[in-house]
Design a protein around this motif. Structure first.
Motif, PDB file in Angstrom:
ATOM      1  N   ASP A 192       0.823  -1.210   0.000  1.00 42.12           N
ATOM      2  CA  ASP A 192       0.000   0.000   0.000  1.00 42.12           C
ATOM      3  C   ASP A 192       0.861   1.265   0.000  1.00 42.12           C
ATOM      4  O   ASP A 192       0.750   2.106   0.894  1.00 42.12           O
ATOM      5  CB  ASP A 192      -0.930  -0.015   1.214  1.00 42.12           C
ATOM      6  CG  ASP A 192      -1.989   1.081   1.147  1.00 42.12           C
ATOM      7  OD1 ASP A 192      -2.267   1.565   0.041  1.00 42.12           O
ATOM      8  OD2 ASP A 192      -2.514   1.446   2.218  1.00 42.12           O
ATOM      9  N   LYS A 193       1.771   1.379  -0.976  1.00 47.76           N
ATOM     10  CA  LYS A 193       2.534   2.608  -1.231  1.00 47.76           C
ATOM     11  C   LYS A 193       3.428   3.021  -0.069  1.00 47.76           C
ATOM     12  O   LYS A 193       3.797   4.190   0.052  1.00 47.76           O
ATOM     13  CB  LYS A 193       1.585   3.756  -1.606  1.00 47.76           C
ATOM     14  CG  LYS A 193       0.761   3.485  -2.847  1.00 47.76           C
ATOM     15  CD  LYS A 193      -0.172   4.645  -3.160  1.00 47.76           C
ATOM     16  CE  LYS A 193      -1.019   4.334  -4.397  1.00 47.76           C
ATOM     17  NZ  LYS A 193      -1.969   5.433  -4.715  1.00 47.76           N
ATOM     18  N   HIS A 194       3.793   2.075   0.787  1.00 42.48           N
ATOM     19  CA  HIS A 194       4.745   2.393   1.846  1.00 42.48           C
ATOM     20  C   HIS A 194       6.183   2.369   1.317  1.00 42.48           C
ATOM     21  O   HIS A 194       7.075   2.975   1.895  1.00 42.48           O
ATOM     22  CB  HIS A 194       4.601   1.416   3.015  1.00 42.48           C
ATOM     23  CG  HIS A 194       3.271   1.522   3.712  1.00 42.48           C
ATOM     24  ND1 HIS A 194       2.904   2.636   4.431  1.00 42.48           N
ATOM     25  CD2 HIS A 194       2.235   0.662   3.792  1.00 42.48           C
ATOM     26  CE1 HIS A 194       1.696   2.451   4.941  1.00 42.48           C
ATOM     27  NE2 HIS A 194       1.275   1.264   4.569  1.00 42.48           N
ATOM     28  N   TRP A 195       6.393   1.614   0.229  1.00 40.49           N
ATOM     29  CA  TRP A 195       7.699   1.527  -0.411  1.00 40.49           C
ATOM     30  C   TRP A 195       7.617   2.130  -1.813  1.00 40.49           C
ATOM     31  O   TRP A 195       6.584   2.063  -2.462  1.00 40.49           O
ATOM     32  CB  TRP A 195       8.150   0.067  -0.534  1.00 40.49           C
ATOM     33  CG  TRP A 195       8.501  -0.592   0.762  1.00 40.49           C
ATOM     34  CD1 TRP A 195       7.668  -1.308   1.568  1.00 40.49           C
ATOM     35  CD2 TRP A 195       9.778  -0.613   1.393  1.00 40.49           C
ATOM     36  NE1 TRP A 195       8.337  -1.781   2.664  1.00 40.49           N
ATOM     37  CE2 TRP A 195       9.647  -1.365   2.580  1.00 40.49           C
ATOM     38  CE3 TRP A 195      11.029  -0.078   1.079  1.00 40.49           C
ATOM     39  CZ2 TRP A 195      10.701  -1.587   3.442  1.00 40.49           C
ATOM     40  CZ3 TRP A 195      12.091  -0.302   1.932  1.00 40.49           C
ATOM     41  CH2 TRP A 195      11.929  -1.053   3.102  1.00 40.49           C
ATOM     42  N   ASN A 196       8.716   2.684  -2.268  1.00 42.54           N
ATOM     43  CA  ASN A 196       8.814   3.141  -3.653  1.00 42.54           C
ATOM     44  C   ASN A 196       9.245   1.954  -4.507  1.00 42.54           C
ATOM     45  O   ASN A 196      10.417   1.565  -4.501  1.00 42.54           O
ATOM     46  CB  ASN A 196       9.816   4.286  -3.773  1.00 42.54           C
ATOM     47  CG  ASN A 196       9.959   4.770  -5.210  1.00 42.54           C
ATOM     48  OD1 ASN A 196       9.182   4.383  -6.088  1.00 42.54           O
ATOM     49  ND2 ASN A 196      10.958   5.609  -5.458  1.00 42.54           N
ATOM     50  N   LEU A 197       8.306   1.376  -5.232  1.00 41.18           N
ATOM     51  CA  LEU A 197       8.570   0.161  -6.008  1.00 41.18           C
ATOM     52  C   LEU A 197       8.777   0.450  -7.484  1.00 41.18           C
ATOM     53  O   LEU A 197       8.817  -0.473  -8.297  1.00 41.18           O
ATOM     54  CB  LEU A 197       7.407  -0.827  -5.834  1.00 41.18           C
ATOM     55  CG  LEU A 197       7.055  -1.196  -4.383  1.00 41.18           C
ATOM     56  CD1 LEU A 197       5.884  -2.174  -4.356  1.00 41.18           C
ATOM     57  CD2 LEU A 197       8.258  -1.786  -3.657  1.00 41.18           C
ATOM     58  N   SER A 198       8.916   1.735  -7.830  1.00 39.60           N
ATOM     59  CA  SER A 198       9.019   2.097  -9.250  1.00 39.60           C
ATOM     60  C   SER A 198      10.282   1.552  -9.898  1.00 39.60           C
ATOM     61  O   SER A 198      10.325   1.342 -11.112  1.00 39.60           O
ATOM     62  CB  SER A 198       8.981   3.623  -9.398  1.00 39.60           C
ATOM     63  OG  SER A 198      10.049   4.228  -8.675  1.00 39.60           O
ATOM     64  N   ASN A 199      11.328   1.308  -9.104  1.00 40.24           N
ATOM     65  CA  ASN A 199      12.585   0.815  -9.666  1.00 40.24           C
ATOM     66  C   ASN A 199      12.642  -0.703  -9.753  1.00 40.24           C
ATOM     67  O   ASN A 199      13.608  -1.250 -10.294  1.00 40.24           O
ATOM     68  CB  ASN A 199      13.770   1.306  -8.816  1.00 40.24           C
ATOM     69  CG  ASN A 199      13.944   2.805  -8.905  1.00 40.24           C
ATOM     70  OD1 ASN A 199      13.659   3.413  -9.935  1.00 40.24           O
ATOM     71  ND2 ASN A 199      14.408   3.414  -7.823  1.00 40.24           N
ATOM     72  N   LEU A 200      11.627  -1.394  -9.232  1.00 36.36           N
ATOM     73  CA  LEU A 200      11.627  -2.849  -9.290  1.00 36.36           C
ATOM     74  C   LEU A 200      11.279  -3.328 -10.696  1.00 36.36           C
ATOM     75  O   LEU A 200      10.371  -2.810 -11.338  1.00 36.36           O
ATOM     76  CB  LEU A 200      10.632  -3.429  -8.288  1.00 36.36           C
ATOM     77  CG  LEU A 200      10.932  -3.180  -6.809  1.00 36.36           C
ATOM     78  CD1 LEU A 200       9.925  -3.924  -5.948  1.00 36.36           C
ATOM     79  CD2 LEU A 200      12.351  -3.595  -6.457  1.00 36.36           C
ATOM     80  N   SER A 201      11.996  -4.331 -11.157  1.00 34.76           N
ATOM     81  CA  SER A 201      11.773  -4.860 -12.495  1.00 34.76           C
ATOM     82  C   SER A 201      10.505  -5.696 -12.535  1.00 34.76           C
ATOM     83  O   SER A 201      10.224  -6.473 -11.613  1.00 34.76           O
ATOM     84  CB  SER A 201      12.972  -5.720 -12.916  1.00 34.76           C
ATOM     85  OG  SER A 201      12.696  -6.405 -14.114  1.00 34.76           O
ATOM     86  N   ASN A 202       9.739  -5.535 -13.607  1.00 33.30           N
ATOM     87  CA  ASN A 202       8.544  -6.355 -13.797  1.00 33.30           C
ATOM     88  C   ASN A 202       8.860  -7.700 -14.432  1.00 33.30           C
ATOM     89  O   ASN A 202       7.984  -8.542 -14.599  1.00 33.30           O
ATOM     90  CB  ASN A 202       7.533  -5.602 -14.665  1.00 33.30           C
ATOM     91  CG  ASN A 202       6.955  -4.400 -13.946  1.00 33.30           C
ATOM     92  OD1 ASN A 202       6.824  -4.400 -12.729  1.00 33.30           O
ATOM     93  ND2 ASN A 202       6.619  -3.361 -14.706  1.00 33.30           N
ATOM     94  N   ASP A 203      10.140  -7.890 -14.815  1.00 33.57           N
ATOM     95  CA  ASP A 203      10.537  -9.144 -15.459  1.00 33.57           C
ATOM     96  C   ASP A 203      10.712 -10.268 -14.450  1.00 33.57           C
ATOM     97  O   ASP A 203      10.622 -11.440 -14.795  1.00 33.57           O
ATOM     98  CB  ASP A 203      11.844  -8.944 -16.239  1.00 33.57           C
ATOM     99  CG  ASP A 203      11.682  -7.944 -17.378  1.00 33.57           C
ATOM    100  OD1 ASP A 203      10.556  -7.832 -17.906  1.00 33.57           O
ATOM    101  OD2 ASP A 203      12.670  -7.275 -17.717  1.00 33.57           O
ATOM    102  N   THR A 204      11.032  -9.926 -13.207  1.00 35.57           N
ATOM    103  CA  THR A 204      11.148 -10.913 -12.140  1.00 35.57           C
ATOM    104  C   THR A 204      10.135 -10.576 -11.052  1.00 35.57           C
ATOM    105  O   THR A 204       9.813  -9.416 -10.827  1.00 35.57           O
ATOM    106  CB  THR A 204      12.574 -10.921 -11.548  1.00 35.57           C
ATOM    107  OG1 THR A 204      12.967  -9.579 -11.255  1.00 35.57           O
ATOM    108  CG2 THR A 204      13.562 -11.522 -12.539  1.00 35.57           C
ATOM    109  N   THR A 205       9.648 -11.592 -10.365  1.00 35.80           N
ATOM    110  CA  THR A 205       8.467 -11.400  -9.524  1.00 35.80           C
ATOM    111  C   THR A 205       8.720 -11.494  -8.027  1.00 35.80           C
ATOM    112  O   THR A 205       7.804 -11.253  -7.246  1.00 35.80           O
ATOM    113  CB  THR A 205       7.388 -12.434  -9.894  1.00 35.80           C
ATOM    114  OG1 THR A 205       7.912 -13.754  -9.676  1.00 35.80           O
ATOM    115  CG2 THR A 205       6.969 -12.291 -11.345  1.00 35.80           C
TER     116      THR A 205
END
Length: 295
Positions: A192-205
């Motif tokens: 719920d937006k507590h972490w900035n996940l914008s830099n996480l790759s969508n290629d690995t889960t």
């Protein structure tokens, strides 16, 4: 599986106790999740950077060039020299025939007997000086082959000279993973937006947290890595009762294994502790749930 000392996270005045248990043996994300669910509560949910920064995640185990010969049962170093052995506190078992160094709190280093089939980090030896630390997790024989091909074998050294094993910034599995197009925790709750996940790759889960910098990153879910479990002192009663009935129910419960354990209604502070409790309540089968605390 080998695990480090528990890091306890609880706020002043709170009666919710939430522990994190770091397992230093390597596992895939799915196997780590299964292990945490079987032995604790789940893979760790870490609600924000502030909470992450309170966790001590530096302990690790690393293979070295020490093993027990099958024929003589004697412990020898792979370089053939007698460097001496000073064991840690761990008692030996029949299936523990390989040596690993454990890095713990306050720069403490000890040598342990380990099952050779566990996946651990390892250290190699150069011809000149230095012991490269390899941040890949392998069995002892795989680590030996790697070091023989790339360096001069697994690290062999006098046990009083272990200071070259230092802090390492390595990834640790946590409960965050990509599921159904969104980032969710192993508890099946959406981040719920507590972490900035914008830099996480969508290629690995599957997501890790780094041991020193406490940064999140994605990794191949099949990678062997240490992992972090979570355990709390909360029990959910899946029955509909009035507050008075719940109070009496909780106070009347007794542990079947330990007579010193008593129960009471749970009191919790606002913040991520409250979020954690509500997350567990939402997974219950009934509309109203009585929460219990072990005291």
């Amino acid at each position: 599986m080998d695990s480090s000392t528990i890091s306890r996270v609880t706020g002043l005045g709170s009666v919710l106790l939430k522990d994190f248990k770091q397992v230093t043996s390597g596992s895939t994300w799915e196997n780590a999740q299964r292990y945490c669910k079987e032995h604790f509560n789940d893979l760790a949910t870490i609600y924000n950077q502030t909470q992450a920064d309170t966790l001590y995640l530096k302990p690790y185990m690393a293979w070295i060039g020490l093993h027990r010969e099958t024929s003589t049962k004697a412990w020898v170093w792979t370089d053939g020299k007698n460097h001496g052995i000073e064991w840690g506190w761990q008692e030996p078992k029949d299936n523990q025939s390989c040596g690993a160094i454990g890095y713990h709190y306050h720069y403490e280093r000890k040598i342990y007997r380990k099952n050779c089939e566990e996946n651990l980090f390892f250290a190699c030896k150069r011809n000149t000086t230095g012991y490269p630390f390899i941040k890949e997790m392998m069995t002892w024989s795989q680590a030996e082959e790697y070091c023989n091909n790339s360096y001069n074998g697994l690290a062999s050294f006098a046990t009083w000279n272990m200071t070259f094993f230092s802090e390492q910034n390595f990834p640790i599995w946590i409960g965050l993973h990509r599921n159904g197009g969104s980032w969710k925790w192993s508890l099946d709750l959406e981040e719920d937006k507590h972490w900035n996940l914008s830099n996480l790759s969508n290629d690995t889960t599957c997501v890790t947290i780094s041991s020193i910098k406490k940064e999140l990153a994605t990794n191949n879910c099949q990678t062997q890595l240490p992992f972090l479990c979570t355990k709390d002192n909360m029990v959910l009663v899946k029955e509909n009762k009035s507050w008075e009935e719940v109070f009496e129910h909780c106070r009347g419960l007794r542990s079947s294994s330990t007579s010193n354990i008593h129960f009471n209604l749970l009191s919790v502070k606002p913040g991520y502790e409250h979020t954690y409790v509500m997350n567990k309540v939402m997974k219950a089968d009934t509309e109203e749930v009585g929460s219990l605390m072990l005291i």
